[in-house]
Design a protein around this motif. Structure first.
Motif, mmCIF file in Angstrom:
data_model
loop_
_atom_site.group_PDB
_atom_site.id
_atom_site.type_symbol
_atom_site.label_atom_id
_atom_site.label_comp_id
_atom_site.label_asym_id
_atom_site.label_seq_id
_atom_site.Cartn_x
_atom_site.Cartn_y
_atom_site.Cartn_z
ATOM 1 N N LYS A 67 13.329 70.902 11.840
ATOM 2 C CA LYS A 67 11.972 71.259 11.409
ATOM 3 C C LYS A 67 11.812 71.076 9.911
ATOM 4 C CE LYS A 67 7.947 73.313 12.406
ATOM 5 N NZ LYS A 67 7.362 73.427 11.073
ATOM 6 N N ARG A 68 12.813 71.462 9.147
ATOM 7 C CA ARG A 68 12.728 71.360 7.689
ATOM 8 C C ARG A 68 12.616 69.909 7.244
ATOM 9 N NH1 ARG A 68 10.824 73.112 3.040
ATOM 10 N NH2 ARG A 68 12.247 72.811 1.276
ATOM 11 N N ILE A 69 13.432 69.043 7.813
ATOM 12 C CA ILE A 69 13.421 67.637 7.416
ATOM 13 C C ILE A 69 12.122 66.966 7.838
ATOM 14 C CG2 ILE A 69 14.560 65.409 7.773
ATOM 15 C CD1 ILE A 69 17.204 67.070 7.968
ATOM 16 N N MET A 70 11.634 67.283 9.027
ATOM 17 C CA MET A 70 10.362 66.702 9.461
ATOM 18 C C MET A 70 9.205 67.161 8.581
ATOM 19 S SD MET A 70 10.244 66.384 13.579
ATOM 20 C CE MET A 70 10.457 68.130 13.875
ATOM 21 N N ASP A 71 9.209 68.423 8.211
ATOM 22 C CA ASP A 71 8.148 68.935 7.330
ATOM 23 C C ASP A 71 8.123 68.184 6.003
ATOM 24 O OD1 ASP A 71 7.347 70.771 9.203
ATOM 25 O OD2 ASP A 71 8.388 72.478 8.295
ATOM 26 N N LEU A 72 9.303 67.837 5.489
ATOM 27 C CA LEU A 72 9.394 67.164 4.191
ATOM 28 C C LEU A 72 9.063 65.671 4.278
ATOM 29 C CD1 LEU A 72 12.600 68.874 2.782
ATOM 30 C CD2 LEU A 72 10.257 69.160 1.942
ATOM 31 N N SER A 73 9.435 65.030 5.377
ATOM 32 C CA SER A 73 9.183 63.592 5.504
ATOM 33 C C SER A 73 7.761 63.313 5.987
ATOM 34 C CB SER A 73 10.170 62.949 6.478
ATOM 35 O OG SER A 73 9.898 63.328 7.811
ATOM 36 N N ASN A 74 7.243 64.203 6.839
ATOM 37 C CA ASN A 74 5.907 64.047 7.426
ATOM 38 C C ASN A 74 5.749 62.674 8.098
ATOM 39 O OD1 ASN A 74 3.357 65.087 8.080
ATOM 40 N ND2 ASN A 74 2.405 64.027 6.343
ATOM 41 N N LYS A 75 6.798 62.245 8.781
ATOM 42 C CA LYS A 75 6.787 60.950 9.473
ATOM 43 C C LYS A 75 7.085 61.157 10.960
ATOM 44 C CE LYS A 75 6.527 58.187 5.763
ATOM 45 N NZ LYS A 75 5.468 57.182 5.533
ATOM 46 N N PRO A 76 6.555 60.267 11.819
ATOM 47 C CA PRO A 76 6.957 60.305 13.226
ATOM 48 C C PRO A 76 8.479 60.283 13.338
ATOM 49 C CG PRO A 76 5.153 58.760 12.922
ATOM 50 C CD PRO A 76 5.581 59.189 11.548
ATOM 51 N N THR A 77 9.024 61.091 14.221
ATOM 52 C CA THR A 77 10.472 61.335 14.254
ATOM 53 C C THR A 77 11.071 61.110 15.635
ATOM 54 O OG1 THR A 77 10.257 62.975 12.479
ATOM 55 C CG2 THR A 77 12.260 63.062 13.826
ATOM 56 N N ILE A 78 12.158 60.319 15.653
ATOM 57 C CA ILE A 78 12.985 60.182 16.852
ATOM 58 C C ILE A 78 14.212 61.058 16.633
ATOM 59 C CG2 ILE A 78 14.290 58.605 18.336
ATOM 60 C CD1 ILE A 78 12.620 56.301 17.033
ATOM 61 N N LEU A 79 14.451 61.977 17.527
ATOM 62 C CA LEU A 79 15.661 62.794 17.460
ATOM 63 C C LEU A 79 16.841 61.941 17.913
ATOM 64 C CD1 LEU A 79 14.209 65.950 19.282
ATOM 65 C CD2 LEU A 79 14.241 65.514 16.815
ATOM 66 N N TYR A 80 17.970 62.056 17.215
ATOM 67 C CA TYR A 80 19.138 61.251 17.570
ATOM 68 C C TYR A 80 20.273 62.163 17.988
ATOM 69 C CZ TYR A 80 22.738 57.596 17.260
ATOM 70 O OH TYR A 80 23.755 56.713 17.541
ATOM 71 N N ASN A 81 20.541 62.187 19.287
ATOM 72 C CA ASN A 81 21.592 63.039 19.840
ATOM 73 C C ASN A 81 22.815 62.177 20.124
ATOM 74 O OD1 ASN A 81 22.486 65.601 20.955
ATOM 75 N ND2 ASN A 81 22.392 64.592 22.953
ATOM 76 N N ASP A 141 19.400 58.726 23.138
ATOM 77 C CA ASP A 141 20.607 59.211 23.831
ATOM 78 C C ASP A 141 20.515 60.693 24.161
ATOM 79 O OD1 ASP A 141 21.737 56.712 23.839
ATOM 80 O OD2 ASP A 141 22.859 57.012 21.996
ATOM 81 N N ALA A 142 19.510 61.032 24.973
ATOM 82 C CA ALA A 142 19.293 62.441 25.334
ATOM 83 C C ALA A 142 20.472 63.017 26.104
ATOM 84 C CB ALA A 142 18.026 62.572 26.177
ATOM 85 N N GLY A 143 21.047 62.212 26.998
ATOM 86 C CA GLY A 143 22.162 62.705 27.802
ATOM 87 C C GLY A 143 22.141 62.093 29.185
ATOM 88 N N ASN A 144 22.733 62.785 30.148
ATOM 89 C CA ASN A 144 22.847 62.248 31.503
ATOM 90 C C ASN A 144 21.538 62.363 32.273
ATOM 91 O OD1 ASN A 144 22.655 64.947 32.389
ATOM 92 N ND2 ASN A 144 24.879 65.184 32.413
#
Length: 275
Positions: free
Chosen positions: A123-137, A165-168
């Motif tokens: 949340k902190r990084i997204m708030d600072l970048s204010n860019k569309p975000t892909i989570l990388y697991n 790469d969410a998982g199985n």
């Protein structure tokens, strides 16, 4: 939002002394653009992200910013991750005011935060970048696995557009059944077992082999999504390409192939490639 179904995860170029070669990296992106590639992931994957320090990542961002043709005509996604949250925050702040289209947000290796800590980090990084975000697991590399509950919770934030790469299959199904958005995407990391991943619910691709043959990979992925069979000739070409890239260390193979194309990608940072 990020609209491209396929992006190419580009390697980072290094000189023979392992120092950063910014222009070599840009040259490769330009070459992909000339081949019709519409989206790239920079400093995000291929196992090199955590070898780059904050200053080097900022150098790449500054170099991209002056490439007006690229930033105006491509979706450029930048990898943001650090073992220290404060450094990831500094990177996010710098990206906020650029033409970079979005970020791929990775989790710190080795330290293994709790799910609650990872949520705050995200949340902190997204708030600072204010860019569309892909989570990388990527638990295989980091030791941290973003839980189904955390993904569902984060999906409620508008800036989150998907997960790599969410998982199985069971985890992907659980996430899909719980998310009330049609614009949340599942990115397959690389082409290995791609058909199986699509059957599991993955609908976008973070491509590795596309560094070598972007058109061929994109066409293959489209056919896989549409459940269309490949011709014998197409299957043979894909099999040959997969062997070129994935037989051994993919990043070492990629750099060797791209170097042979006349683009100065250089070497990997040891111990990768020191055999």
């Amino acid at each position: 939002m990020l609209t491209e179904k396929v992006h190419i995860a580009v390697p980072t170029a290094f000189f023979e002394d392992e120092s950063l070669n910014v222009q070599g990296t840009i040259s490769h992106i330009r070459n992909l653009y000339k081949q019709g590639v519409k989206s790239v992931l920079v400093s995000g994957t291929t196992g090199e992200q955590h070898s780059l320090n904050l200053h080097e990542k900022l150098e790449i961002i500054n170099a991209l910013e002056v490439e007006e043709e690229l930033t105006s005509n491509m979706e450029i996604i930048f990898g943001v991750a650090s073992i220290r949250q404060k450094e990831a925050e500094e990177l996010a702040k710098s990206i906020c005011y650029t033409k970079i289209s979005g970020i791929m947000l990775g989790y710190p290796p080795y330290v293994i935060p709790t799910q609650e800590e990872a949520f705050i980090y995200t949340k902190r990084i997204m708030d600072l970048s204010n860019k569309p975000t892909i989570l990388y697991n990527n638990p295989k590399r980091t030791g941290f696995d973003l839980s189904e509950k955390s993904v569902i919770q984060l999906s409620k934030i508008d800036l989150v557009v998907g997960i790599k790469d969410a998982g199985n299959k069971q985890k992907v199904e659980g996430i899909k059944n719980s998310i009330q958005r049609e614009d949340f995407y599942f990115y397959a990391g690389g082409e290995v077992d791609l058909e199986q991943k699509v059957l599991q619910g993955y609908d976008r691709l973070s491509s590795i082999a596309g560094n070598v043959s972007p058109t061929e990979i994109s066409q293959w992925f489209q056919k896989v999504l549409m459940e269309q069979k490949l011709s014998k000739q197409e299957s043979e070409r894909i099999e040959n390409l997969m062997n070129q890239v994935y037989q051994g260390n993919a990043i070492v193979n990629l750099k060797r192939i791209v170097n042979h194309m006349g683009i100065p990608m250089g070497i990997c940072r040891s111990p990768i490639g020191n055999i």
